[in-house]
Design an enzyme around this catalytic site. Structure first.
Site, PDB file in Angstrom:
ATOM      1  N   CYS A  99      -4.474 -17.260  15.100  1.00 40.40           N
ATOM      2  CA  CYS A  99      -4.059 -16.438  16.248  1.00 40.40           C
ATOM      3  C   CYS A  99      -4.145 -17.295  17.510  1.00 40.40           C
ATOM      4  O   CYS A  99      -4.764 -18.358  17.510  1.00 40.40           O
ATOM      5  CB  CYS A  99      -4.996 -15.244  16.414  1.00 40.40           C
ATOM      6  SG  CYS A  99      -4.747 -13.969  15.164  1.00 40.40           S
ATOM      7  N   ASP A 115      -7.472   4.586  10.098  1.00 42.40           N
ATOM      8  CA  ASP A 115      -7.058   3.856   8.897  1.00 42.40           C
ATOM      9  C   ASP A 115      -8.236   4.019   7.939  1.00 42.40           C
ATOM     10  O   ASP A 115      -9.290   3.405   8.122  1.00 42.40           O
ATOM     11  CB  ASP A 115      -6.736   2.399   9.218  1.00 42.40           C
ATOM     12  CG  ASP A 115      -5.685   1.843   8.271  1.00 42.40           C
ATOM     13  OD1 ASP A 115      -5.512   2.409   7.162  1.00 42.40           O
ATOM     14  OD2 ASP A 115      -5.036   0.835   8.610  1.00 42.40           O
ATOM     15  N   ASP A 148     -12.046   0.150  13.020  1.00 42.11           N
ATOM     16  CA  ASP A 148     -12.385   0.035  11.596  1.00 42.11           C
ATOM     17  C   ASP A 148     -13.873  -0.265  11.387  1.00 42.11           C
ATOM     18  O   ASP A 148     -14.548  -0.761  12.281  1.00 42.11           O
ATOM     19  CB  ASP A 148     -11.541  -1.065  10.943  1.00 42.11           C
ATOM     20  CG  ASP A 148     -10.074  -0.655  10.807  1.00 42.11           C
ATOM     21  OD1 ASP A 148      -9.811   0.558  10.686  1.00 42.11           O
ATOM     22  OD2 ASP A 148      -9.208  -1.542  10.829  1.00 42.11           O
ATOM     23  N   LYS A 174      -3.335   5.044   6.566  1.00 47.33           N
ATOM     24  CA  LYS A 174      -3.338   5.560   7.932  1.00 47.33           C
ATOM     25  C   LYS A 174      -3.261   7.085   7.937  1.00 47.33           C
ATOM     26  O   LYS A 174      -2.362   7.653   7.333  1.00 47.33           O
ATOM     27  CB  LYS A 174      -2.140   4.995   8.680  1.00 47.33           C
ATOM     28  CG  LYS A 174      -2.206   3.485   8.845  1.00 47.33           C
ATOM     29  CD  LYS A 174      -1.041   3.000   9.671  1.00 47.33           C
ATOM     30  CE  LYS A 174      -1.112   1.519   9.932  1.00 47.33           C
ATOM     31  NZ  LYS A 174      -0.892   0.709   8.717  1.00 47.33           N
ATOM     32  N   CYS A 191     -11.763  -7.870  15.172  1.00 47.88           N
ATOM     33  CA  CYS A 191     -10.680  -8.118  14.213  1.00 47.88           C
ATOM     34  C   CYS A 191     -10.935  -7.445  12.863  1.00 47.88           C
ATOM     35  O   CYS A 191     -11.992  -7.620  12.254  1.00 47.88           O
ATOM     36  CB  CYS A 191     -10.517  -9.615  13.999  1.00 47.88           C
ATOM     37  SG  CYS A 191      -9.244 -10.013  12.776  1.00 47.88           S
ATOM     38  N   ARG A 196      -9.404  -8.139  10.199  1.00 52.86           N
ATOM     39  CA  ARG A 196      -9.233  -9.127   9.131  1.00 52.86           C
ATOM     40  C   ARG A 196     -10.090 -10.365   9.348  1.00 52.86           C
ATOM     41  O   ARG A 196      -9.722 -11.456   8.949  1.00 52.86           O
ATOM     42  CB  ARG A 196      -7.753  -9.510   9.027  1.00 52.86           C
ATOM     43  CG  ARG A 196      -7.079  -8.802   7.892  1.00 52.86           C
ATOM     44  CD  ARG A 196      -5.604  -9.046   7.776  1.00 52.86           C
ATOM     45  NE  ARG A 196      -4.989  -7.732   7.735  1.00 52.86           N
ATOM     46  CZ  ARG A 196      -4.049  -7.310   8.565  1.00 52.86           C
ATOM     47  NH1 ARG A 196      -3.563  -8.119   9.478  1.00 52.86           N
ATOM     48  NH2 ARG A 196      -3.577  -6.090   8.458  1.00 52.86           N
ATOM     49  N   CYS A 198      -9.703 -11.606  18.663  1.00 48.87           N
ATOM     50  CA  CYS A 198     -10.276 -10.332  19.089  1.00 48.87           C
ATOM     51  C   CYS A 198     -11.615 -10.163  18.373  1.00 48.87           C
ATOM     52  O   CYS A 198     -11.687 -10.333  17.157  1.00 48.87           O
ATOM     53  CB  CYS A 198      -9.373  -9.167  18.690  1.00 48.87           C
ATOM     54  SG  CYS A 198      -7.645  -9.369  19.151  1.00 48.87           S
ATOM     55  N   ARG A 245       0.822  -1.207   0.000  1.00 52.66           N
ATOM     56  CA  ARG A 245       0.000   0.000   0.000  1.00 52.66           C
ATOM     57  C   ARG A 245       0.858   1.259   0.000  1.00 52.66           C
ATOM     58  O   ARG A 245       0.459   2.291  -0.512  1.00 52.66           O
ATOM     59  CB  ARG A 245      -0.916  -0.057   1.233  1.00 52.66           C
ATOM     60  CG  ARG A 245      -1.611   1.247   1.619  1.00 52.66           C
ATOM     61  CD  ARG A 245      -2.668   1.574   0.586  1.00 52.66           C
ATOM     62  NE  ARG A 245      -3.275   2.887   0.803  1.00 52.66           N
ATOM     63  CZ  ARG A 245      -2.708   4.057   0.503  1.00 52.66           C
ATOM     64  NH1 ARG A 245      -1.485   4.104   0.034  1.00 52.66           N
ATOM     65  NH2 ARG A 245      -3.371   5.179   0.696  1.00 52.66           N
ATOM     66  N   TYR A 246       2.031   1.174   0.659  1.00 54.02           N
ATOM     67  CA  TYR A 246       2.889   2.347   0.829  1.00 54.02           C
ATOM     68  C   TYR A 246       4.160   2.183   0.002  1.00 54.02           C
ATOM     69  O   TYR A 246       4.516   1.066  -0.355  1.00 54.02           O
ATOM     70  CB  TYR A 246       3.239   2.507   2.318  1.00 54.02           C
ATOM     71  CG  TYR A 246       2.019   2.747   3.183  1.00 54.02           C
ATOM     72  CD1 TYR A 246       1.429   4.002   3.233  1.00 54.02           C
ATOM     73  CD2 TYR A 246       1.442   1.714   3.910  1.00 54.02           C
ATOM     74  CE1 TYR A 246       0.301   4.225   4.011  1.00 54.02           C
ATOM     75  CE2 TYR A 246       0.311   1.930   4.694  1.00 54.02           C
ATOM     76  CZ  TYR A 246      -0.253   3.188   4.738  1.00 54.02           C
ATOM     77  OH  TYR A 246      -1.372   3.409   5.500  1.00 54.02           O
ATOM     78  N   ARG A 248       7.294  -0.028   2.026  1.00 53.76           N
ATOM     79  CA  ARG A 248       7.078  -1.112   2.975  1.00 53.76           C
ATOM     80  C   ARG A 248       5.870  -1.955   2.596  1.00 53.76           C
ATOM     81  O   ARG A 248       4.944  -1.462   1.954  1.00 53.76           O
ATOM     82  CB  ARG A 248       6.921  -0.570   4.393  1.00 53.76           C
ATOM     83  CG  ARG A 248       5.856   0.507   4.544  1.00 53.76           C
ATOM     84  CD  ARG A 248       6.225   1.421   5.725  1.00 53.76           C
ATOM     85  NE  ARG A 248       5.175   2.365   6.061  1.00 53.76           N
ATOM     86  CZ  ARG A 248       4.955   3.502   5.395  1.00 53.76           C
ATOM     87  NH1 ARG A 248       5.673   3.788   4.314  1.00 53.76           N
ATOM     88  NH2 ARG A 248       4.001   4.320   5.771  1.00 53.76           N
TER      89      ARG A 248
HETATM   90  C1  PLP Z   1      -0.105  -0.300   8.771  1.00 54.18           C
HETATM   91  C2  PLP Z   1       0.448  -0.758   7.523  1.00 54.18           C
HETATM   92  C3  PLP Z   1       1.816  -0.656   7.245  1.00 54.18           C
HETATM   93  C4  PLP Z   1       2.798  -0.054   8.219  1.00 54.18           C
HETATM   94  O1  PLP Z   1       2.531   1.286   8.427  1.00 54.18           O
HETATM   95  P1  PLP Z   1       3.449   2.169   9.392  1.00 54.18           P
HETATM   96  O2  PLP Z   1       2.715   3.463   9.487  1.00 54.18           O
HETATM   97  O3  PLP Z   1       4.772   2.270   8.722  1.00 54.18           O
HETATM   98  O4  PLP Z   1       3.541   1.455  10.699  1.00 54.18           O
HETATM   99  C5  PLP Z   1       2.257  -1.099   6.027  1.00 54.18           C
HETATM  100  N1  PLP Z   1       1.416  -1.605   5.107  1.00 54.18           N
HETATM  101  C6  PLP Z   1       0.096  -1.695   5.349  1.00 54.18           C
HETATM  102  C7  PLP Z   1      -0.798  -2.238   4.283  1.00 54.18           C
HETATM  103  C8  PLP Z   1      -0.440  -1.285   6.559  1.00 54.18           C
HETATM  104  O5  PLP Z   1      -1.751  -1.386   6.792  1.00 54.18           O
END
Ligand code: PLP
Length: 442
Positions: free
Chosen positions: A128, A333, A296, A340, A135, A137, A132, A115-116, A119
Site C-alpha cells: 500500500c 462484515d 472488524d 456483509k 487494516c 488484512r 492503516c 464468497r458471493y 463476484r
Molecule cells: C466486499 C466483498 C465483495 C464485494 O461486495 P459488494 O457488496 O458487492 O460491494 C466481494 N467479495 C468479497 C470477498 C468481499 O469481501
C-alpha cells in the site's frame, strides 16, 4: 464553484520542488516509517514512540503528502490516529482474530476470494502507499515476502475463465494502484479478455494517501477498460484536500464512477456531525458514499472498535437530514465469513393486514394504506422468472419467498429433533391415559 479545499505541506517539506512533491515515485520513496523520521514532522507521544520501537508491529509507512494533513499540535488528530501506531495496538481483546472475515477459507486459488455468487475479490498486491492501523488484512498486507507471484496470477485468471458465474471482479490487496503501471495495465487487459466479466472494480486508498498517482495518464489508461468502477477510502473530512478533489475529478471525467468506503473508528469519525460533514464533502467532489463498515475483529484494531449503536446513530443522523446520495449503507462484515450484513435504524413500526405504520427521520409517525386488490406477480408469464438459475445453497431467504425451498435449517437440526421423545410416546399411545382434571402428572 470555487473549491473550498486546501493544499498542505508540513514545514520540513516546504523546500521540496513542485516536480518532486507531485511525483508519486518521490512520495513513495520518501515515506516515513521510524520514530526518528516521524518526529521531524510531529512530536510523538510516549505511546506512539513505544509502539514505533516495538519489533514485529504491523508495518508503518506514511507518505509525506498524507502526514502533512495532520495537525502536529493535536495528539488526538483523526488522521494521525489512522496512521501512527500507538501502544493500544499491541493489546489483545476478546474475539480478536487474524483472518476475521475467513477470506483464506473462501479462496479457491491463492489471492482470490470467492464468497458471493456472482463476484470475486482479487488480491493483487500486498503493498500500500501507507498502512492503516486497523487494516483488516494485516495478516498479509505490508509484507513484501507475501507478495503474489506470477504463477498465482495465472491460476487466478484460469479460475475466472472456468467460472462463468463471475460477472464482477473487485481488485484490492494491498492497493492495486501502487502496482507498476505496466503490470496494472496487463492485469486489466487479461481480465477484459474474459467475456463473462462484465464489470471491473478497484478498491484503492491511493487517491487519499498519494493523489499525485492519479495522473491524466493513469485516468486515460483506466478508461480503456470500461465499465470500470472505483471505490476510495476516506474516513474524515480532513482527508479531503485540493489534491484529492483534483484526483477525483480526473477519474470521474474519465467516466469512472467513484464510491467511498469508510470504517467507523473510535476517536476518529465516531461523531454524527463529523460524518455528515464527511459525506457532504464527498458528494461535492462527486464521490458517492457506498459503505460505512463496523470495525472488524482484527488484531491491532481493538482500540478503534465502537458499539454497533454508534453506527445506527450515525445513519439516523444522515438519512433524511441530508441528500440521499450522501448516505452510505452501514455494514457489519460478519466474523467467520458471514459476509456483509446491512444494519440500520427501524423505520417500519408496525403492520396490519391493510396498513403499515412508518416513521420518518423527524419522528413523524404515519400510515401507508396497503392495496386491497393486488394482482399477484405471476412467475409463469414473467420472462425473468423463467430464466432464473437457482444456485444451490445461495438462494437464501429469496429461495424461501420464491417457494423453491420451504425452510433453512441450522446444522444438525434433524439429528437433534429425532431424539425420539414424541415418536416414542405415540408408538405406545395405548398405555397412556388422558389426564383428567385433578389428576396428578407423576
Ligand atoms: C466486499 C466483498 C465483495 C464485494 O461486495 P459488494 O457488496 O458487492 O460491494 C466481494 N467479495 C468479497 C470477498 C468481499 O469481501
Amino acid at each position: 464553484m470555487p473549491s473550498p479545499f486546501i493544499s498542505k505541506r508540513a514545514p520540513i517539506y516546504q523546500n521540496v520542488p513542485e516536480e518532486k512533491w507531485n511525483d508519486w515515485r518521490w512520495q513513495l520513496s520518501n515515506r516515513l516509517n521510524s520514530a526518528e523520521d516521524i518526529e521531524k514532522v510531529l512530536p510523538l507521544t510516549e505511546s506512539e514512540r513505544k509502539a514505533l520501537q516495538t519489533q514485529g508491529i504491523f508495518r508503518v509507512d506514511v507518505t509525506p503528502y498524507y502526514i502533512s494533513l495532520i495537525d502536529p499540535t493535536d495528539p488526538e488528530d483523526p488522521i494521525r490516529k489512522q496512521i501512527i501506531p500507538r501502544s493500544e495496538e499491541m493489546q489483545a481483546f476478546t474475539a480478536m482474530m487474524e483472518d476475521s472475515l475467513a477470506e483464506d477459507k473462501h479462496s479457491p486459488v491463492p489471492g482470490l476470494v470467492h464468497r458471493y455468487p456472482d463476484r470475486v475479490l482479487m488480491l493483487v498486491t500486498t503493498q500500500c502507499a501507507s498502512y492503516c492501523r486497523y487494516c483488516t488484512r494485516s495478516r498479509i498486507v505490508g509484507d513484501p515476502g507475501q507478495t503474489f507471484k506470477r504463477e498465482e496470477f495465472e491460476m487466478q485468471i484460469e479460475y475466472l475463465k472456468r467460472t462463468p458465474q463471475v460477472r464482477d471482479v473487485l481488485l484490492s490487496g494491498g492497493d492495486p494502484l501502487v502496482l507498476a503501471p505496466k503490470i496494472l495495465e496487463e492485469l486489466l487487459t487479461r481480465l477484459r479478455e474474459i467475456p463473462h466479466i462484465e464489470i471491473i472494480r478497484i478498491g484503492s486508498r491511493v487517491p487519499v494517501f498519494m493523489p499525485m498517482r492519479v495522473t491524466q495518464e493513469l485516468a486515460d489508461m483506466l478508461q480503456k477498460f470500461h465499465p470500470l468502477w472505483l471505490n476510495i477510502h476516506v474516513n474524515h473530512p480532513n482527508e479531503i484536500s485540493l489534491e484529492l478533489e483534483q484526483a477525483a475529478d480526473r477519474l470521474t471525467r474519465a467516466g469512472i464512477p467513484l464510491g467511498n468506503q469508510s470504517v467507523l473508528l473510535a476517536g476518529v469519525n465516531d461523531c454524527v456531525h463529523a460524518q455528515r460533514d464527511l459525506v457532504q464533502k464527498l458528494v461535492r467532489i462527486r464521490v458517492r458514499p457506498y459503505y460505512l463498515y463496523q470495525c472488524d475483529l482484527v488484531e491491532g484494531a481493538g482500540h478503534f472498535r465502537t458499539p454497533i449503536a454508534k453506527g445506527i446513530e450515525i445513519i439516523e443522523g444522515l438519512r433524511g437530514h441530508t441528500s440521499g446520495y450522501a448516505v452510505p449503507q452501514y455494514i457489519i462484515d460478519a466474523p467467520g465469513g458471514g459476509g456483509k450484513i446491512p444494519v440500520m435504524p427501524n423505520y417500519l413500526l408496525s403492520m396490519s393486514d391493510h396498513k403499515a405504520i412508518v416513521r420518518n427521520y423527524e419522528g413523524y409517525i404515519t400510515t401507508y394504506e396497503e392495496p386491497t386488490e393486488y394482482k399477484i406477480h405471476d412467475p409463469k408469464t414473467c420472462k425473468f422468472c423463467q430464466n432464473k438459475r437457482p444456485e444451490p445453497g445461495q438462494t437464501g431467504l429469496t429461495g424461501l419467498l420464491d417457494g423453491d425451498e420451504m425452510f433453512i435449517k441450522p446444522e444438525n437440526f434433524d439429528q437433534l429433533h429425532e431424539r425420539g421423545g414424541i415418536q416414542h410416546r405415540l408408538k405406545d399411545a395405548s398405555k397412556w391415559k388422558p389426564l383428567g382434571i385433578g389428576d396428578s402428572a407423576e
